[in-house]
Design a protein around this motif. Structure first.
Motif, PDB file in Angstrom:
ATOM      1  N   THR A 297       0.897  -1.254  -0.028  1.00 33.21           N
ATOM      2  CA  THR A 297       0.233   0.015   0.095  1.00 33.21           C
ATOM      3  C   THR A 297       0.972   1.177   0.028  1.00 33.21           C
ATOM      4  O   THR A 297       0.365   2.315  -0.463  1.00 33.21           O
ATOM      5  CB  THR A 297      -1.129   0.026   1.383  1.00 33.21           C
ATOM      6  OG1 THR A 297      -0.265  -0.356   2.508  1.00 33.21           O
ATOM      7  CG2 THR A 297      -2.065  -0.875   0.918  1.00 33.21           C
ATOM      8  N   TYR A 298       2.080   1.050   0.581  1.00 34.89           N
ATOM      9  CA  TYR A 298       2.933   2.198   0.340  1.00 34.89           C
ATOM     10  C   TYR A 298       3.110   2.767  -1.174  1.00 34.89           C
ATOM     11  O   TYR A 298       3.192   3.843  -1.434  1.00 34.89           O
ATOM     12  CB  TYR A 298       4.135   1.880   1.064  1.00 34.89           C
ATOM     13  CG  TYR A 298       4.387   2.008   2.713  1.00 34.89           C
ATOM     14  CD1 TYR A 298       3.253   2.293   3.114  1.00 34.89           C
ATOM     15  CD2 TYR A 298       5.348   1.433   3.297  1.00 34.89           C
ATOM     16  CE1 TYR A 298       3.102   2.274   4.570  1.00 34.89           C
ATOM     17  CE2 TYR A 298       5.363   1.434   4.844  1.00 34.89           C
ATOM     18  CZ  TYR A 298       4.285   1.688   5.471  1.00 34.89           C
ATOM     19  OH  TYR A 298       4.305   1.790   6.722  1.00 34.89           O
TER      20      TYR A 298
ATOM     21  N   GLU B  67       1.316   1.883  -3.650  1.00 36.71           N
ATOM     22  CA  GLU B  67      -0.041   2.241  -4.035  1.00 36.71           C
ATOM     23  C   GLU B  67      -0.433   3.820  -3.752  1.00 36.71           C
ATOM     24  O   GLU B  67      -0.871   4.440  -4.755  1.00 36.71           O
ATOM     25  CB  GLU B  67      -1.085   1.340  -3.699  1.00 36.71           C
ATOM     26  CG  GLU B  67      -0.786  -0.030  -4.360  1.00 36.71           C
ATOM     27  CD  GLU B  67      -2.018  -1.142  -4.055  1.00 36.71           C
ATOM     28  OE1 GLU B  67      -2.745  -0.736  -2.865  1.00 36.71           O
ATOM     29  OE2 GLU B  67      -2.257  -1.953  -4.723  1.00 36.71           O
ATOM     30  N   ALA B  68      -0.297   3.898  -2.528  1.00 37.37           N
ATOM     31  CA  ALA B  68      -0.557   5.341  -2.093  1.00 37.37           C
ATOM     32  C   ALA B  68       0.337   6.725  -2.936  1.00 37.37           C
ATOM     33  O   ALA B  68       0.041   7.464  -3.239  1.00 37.37           O
ATOM     34  CB  ALA B  68      -0.313   5.564  -0.664  1.00 37.37           C
ATOM     35  N   ALA B  69       1.660   6.084  -2.981  1.00 38.46           N
ATOM     36  CA  ALA B  69       2.680   6.802  -3.918  1.00 38.46           C
ATOM     37  C   ALA B  69       2.027   6.901  -5.160  1.00 38.46           C
ATOM     38  O   ALA B  69       2.179   7.965  -5.961  1.00 38.46           O
ATOM     39  CB  ALA B  69       3.953   6.371  -3.649  1.00 38.46           C
ATOM     40  N   ARG B  70       1.417   5.882  -5.989  1.00 34.40           N
ATOM     41  CA  ARG B  70       1.201   6.066  -7.323  1.00 34.40           C
ATOM     42  C   ARG B  70      -0.057   6.770  -7.596  1.00 34.40           C
ATOM     43  O   ARG B  70      -0.041   7.659  -8.380  1.00 34.40           O
ATOM     44  CB  ARG B  70       0.536   4.638  -7.677  1.00 34.40           C
ATOM     45  CG  ARG B  70       1.822   4.017  -8.372  1.00 34.40           C
ATOM     46  CD  ARG B  70       1.298   2.504  -8.471  1.00 34.40           C
ATOM     47  NE  ARG B  70       0.222   2.406  -9.905  1.00 34.40           N
ATOM     48  CZ  ARG B  70      -0.273   1.509 -10.173  1.00 34.40           C
ATOM     49  NH1 ARG B  70      -0.505   0.332  -9.444  1.00 34.40           N
ATOM     50  NH2 ARG B  70      -0.893   1.570 -11.294  1.00 34.40           N
TER      51      ARG B  70
END
Lengths: 358, 308
Positions: free
Chosen positions: B202-203, B205-208
């Motif tokens: 998720t780190y 994904e959040a950055a994406r």
């Protein structure tokens, strides 16, 4: 701000199809909650809206623009994850500001935006702390702050309250609802908790096995569930569903269930012979003595659950347990034979074969 | 009946009288005692003994005589020692960053590969399992002149000049270092992969969703979150390169230490001093220096890499 439109949305993992052509329109500024059991495709649908999963069929538009092939960053959305996804090596301010990394703003302006968001969420005194020094609720707020700082047109929440304890969850629920009232941004929120769905949503989308079962306002779903699944999923405690037979004579339908036949209102229309009868525990009351009621069931008390404001009584009936309510102060004793009664208006009839509401 | 119960009670009076916490402590010490004794006998005692020997002139044949710091003074004035010290520092200064950069690059990309992932990982790990002696001999052949040496073969087929490799004072050290790096790569790749896998998806994904570039994700998220892994590998591989021996010994076995001591590391010098010249006191002094260097480097790295 923008609405979202899903048309015939399909997702496959190899040969298994997990989302089967979903159609849904989310109005601008609406708070929509996807609810359903694990594996129903609600998170997958949300991740497709976010752009974290490829779309195998159908179309997603955000603000009238088809975004199927757009990268997540170009969809102008923000997402809050179940495990918050806040970076342990950055301070609260850096975490919130990370969403502005690519924004063409100078440092002072970025700092101003971060402080503004922190102010709304009550995080100002914590800005220089590391996430490890925060409580669960504060971390949750940081995650929301990081989403807010980019001023997106749509917020996506993926089970954001699942990692919090019950008390904190109720508090964060309230905060998210107030935040929505304040910002007015479109929100799509995924949860498996029907209480969250009921309390937060403008509209609830009930999903199961990759399909939408019913879409409606919380009270609409509670009062007029479209099928047995929705009826049992929405509302706490779960609705009782009992098999029954309907006899139609001279245009008058009567339900054979319990102590005496129940005359059904003529508005019901044609009814199949085999039905499932749904009645909510709150409306199935323990009767005092010979008190009359439309539907009367008899059985012996198995378990008593006092909740303070009322007491729920599990009663043995037809080889299973049904749940009824009793006055808080004078519940029946365990093992006692009781009569349970409900008005005919409180009954929801389902076709036994299709499990759809009649 | 009552008698036997009384017997049990009196037999376990000491043990029964202990609190639960005390009992746990007794058990813990009972289990720790064996390895502690073993280490004290096999590791700590010889270490202390080495410190003592470094102040003597022991040569195996006569009784050790105390000479104070004479061995260290001799070391300070020894030209070979400084050459060896320089070599050792070079092994460390080139080996650690190059091997870590290579291992990270491989692990970073292998992490994204699903197809044949396990097979490729096993290929990288294989050299780590192979004996250094066997490997060193194969690499020796690679470095031979044409027609035996593969590398020179390749160079000449492109019309490039032949290289002396192990026979050159300037090329010998990197030529020895290359197989040493290659041999340890598999281990480092596997550790990096484990570190990368431990970072929640998720780190990223959040950055994406935030729209940051891959380079920023690498710099601001992946590498900081890999810090514990990096610290471990830096310290571990630094110790490895400071103690390099078997690669050098096997690749330059005709002339241990290479031409004009061009590849000789500290451990090889200690080995030669002790087991060719039998100057145990002098060898012990060199060991003490190596120990201090290892200690200093490890402390320095831990301090620099720990939370800033």
């Amino acid at each position: 701000m923008a609405g979202i439109e899903l048309q015939g949305l399909v997702k496959r993992y190899g040969a298994t199809q997990v989302v089967h052509g979903i159609d849904l329109t989310v109005a601008d500024g609406e708070f929509v909650v996807f609810v359903g059991p694990s594996g129903c495709g609600k998170s997958t649908t949300l991740r497709m809206i976010a752009g974290l999963e490829d779309i195998d069929g159908g179309e997603i538009s955000i603000g009238g623009k088809v975004v199927n092939r757009l990268e997540p960053k170009d969809r102008n959305i923000a997402m809050v994850f179940q495990n918050y996804a806040i970076y342990p090596h950055m301070s609260v301010a850096e975490n919130i500001g990370f969403g502005l990394h690519t924004a063409k703003l100078d440092k002072a302006e970025k700092r101003k935006r971060v402080e503004q968001v922190a102010g709304i969420l009550g995080l100002e005194p914590l800005l220089e702390r590391r996430p490890s020094a925060l409580s669960g609720g504060q971390r949750q707020r940081v995650a929301i702050g990081r989403a807010m700082v980019r001023d997106p047109t749509v917020f996506l929440f993926d089970e954001p309250l699942s990692n919090l304890d019950a008390q904190l969850r109720a508090q964060m629920r309230l905060e998210i609802k107030r935040l929505h009232q304040r910002l007015g941004t479109t929100i799509v929120f995924v949860t498996h908790d029907q209480v969250e769905a009921m309390t937060l949503a403008d509209r609830i989308v009930v999903m199961r096995d990759g399909r939408i079962l019913q879409v409606g306002a919380p009270m609409e779903l509670y009062e007029k569930p479209a099928d047995v699944f929705t009826a049992r999923f929405i509302g706490s405690p779960t609705m009782n569903v009992l098999p029954g037979r309907v006899v139609t004579e001279a245009g008058i339908a009567t339900l054979a269930l319990g102590e005496k036949p129940v005359a059904l209102p003529t508005t019901v229309g044609t009814v199949p012979a085999d039905v499932l009868v749904g009645v909510r525990p709150q409306q199935l009351r323990v009767l005092a003595g010979d008190e009359p009621a439309d539907l009367v069931l008899t059985g012996s008390v198995a378990v008593i659950e006092p909740l303070g404001s009322e007491t729920f009584v599990h009663v043995e009936f037809g080889g299973g347990l049904i749940l009824a309510s009793a006055p808080a102060k004078s519940p029946p004793a365990v093992g006692a034979a009781v009569r349970l009664g409900a008005p005919v208006a409180a009954l929801t009839l389902f076709d036994a074969a299709s499990e759809r509401a009649l | 009946m009552s008698l036997s119960i009384d017997n049990q009670r009196s037999g376990g009076r000491f043990w029964g009288g202990l609190s639960l916490r005390r009992k746990q402590v007794v058990w813990a010490w009972a289990f720790l005692a064996v390895p502690i004794l073993f280490y004290a006998l096999i590791r700590f005692y010889p270490t202390v003994e080495a410190f003592y020997l470094s102040t003597t002139n022991w040569n195996l044949f006569s009784k050790p005589g105390f000479v104070g710091l004479a061995n260290f003074e001799r070391l300070w004035a020894d030209v070979v020692f400084w050459q060896v010290f320089r070599n050792t520092v070079l092994y460390l200064a080139i080996g650690t960053p190059v091997s870590l950069a290579l291992a990270f690059t491989i692990a970073y990309h292998l992490d994204r590969v699903r197809f044949l992932h396990g097979f490729i990982r096993a290929l990288y790990f294989l050299p780590f399992l192979t004996t250094a002696a066997a490997m060193a001999w194969v690499w020796r052949w690679f470095y031979q002149p044409v027609p035996i040496g593969m590398i020179n073969d390749l160079l000449s087929s492109f019309g490039l000049p032949q290289q002396p490799f192990l026979r050159s004072t300037s090329q010998a050290l990197p030529s020895v270092l290359a197989p040493a790096i290659w041999a340890g790569l598999g281990f480092q790749v596997v550790i990096f992969l484990a570190g990368l896998r431990a970072i929640p998806n998720t780190y990223y994904e959040a950055a994406r969703i935030d729209g940051v570039s891959n380079l920023t994700i690498l710099r601001r998220i992946t590498i900081p979150l890999l810090k514990p892994t990096i610290i471990f590998l830096v310290v571990f591989s630094s110790i490895g390169f400071l103690r390099i021996f078997d690669q050098v010994y096997n690749m330059t076995s005709g002339d241990p230490g290479g031409p004009l001591n061009a590849t000789k590391p500290l451990v090889l010098m200690i080995y030669q001093t002790a087991f060719s010249s039998f100057e145990m006191g002098y060898a012990a002094a060199q060991t003490v220096v190596l120990f201090l260097v290892l200690l200093a480097v490890s402390f320095l790295q831990l301090r620099l890499l720990r939370d800033r």
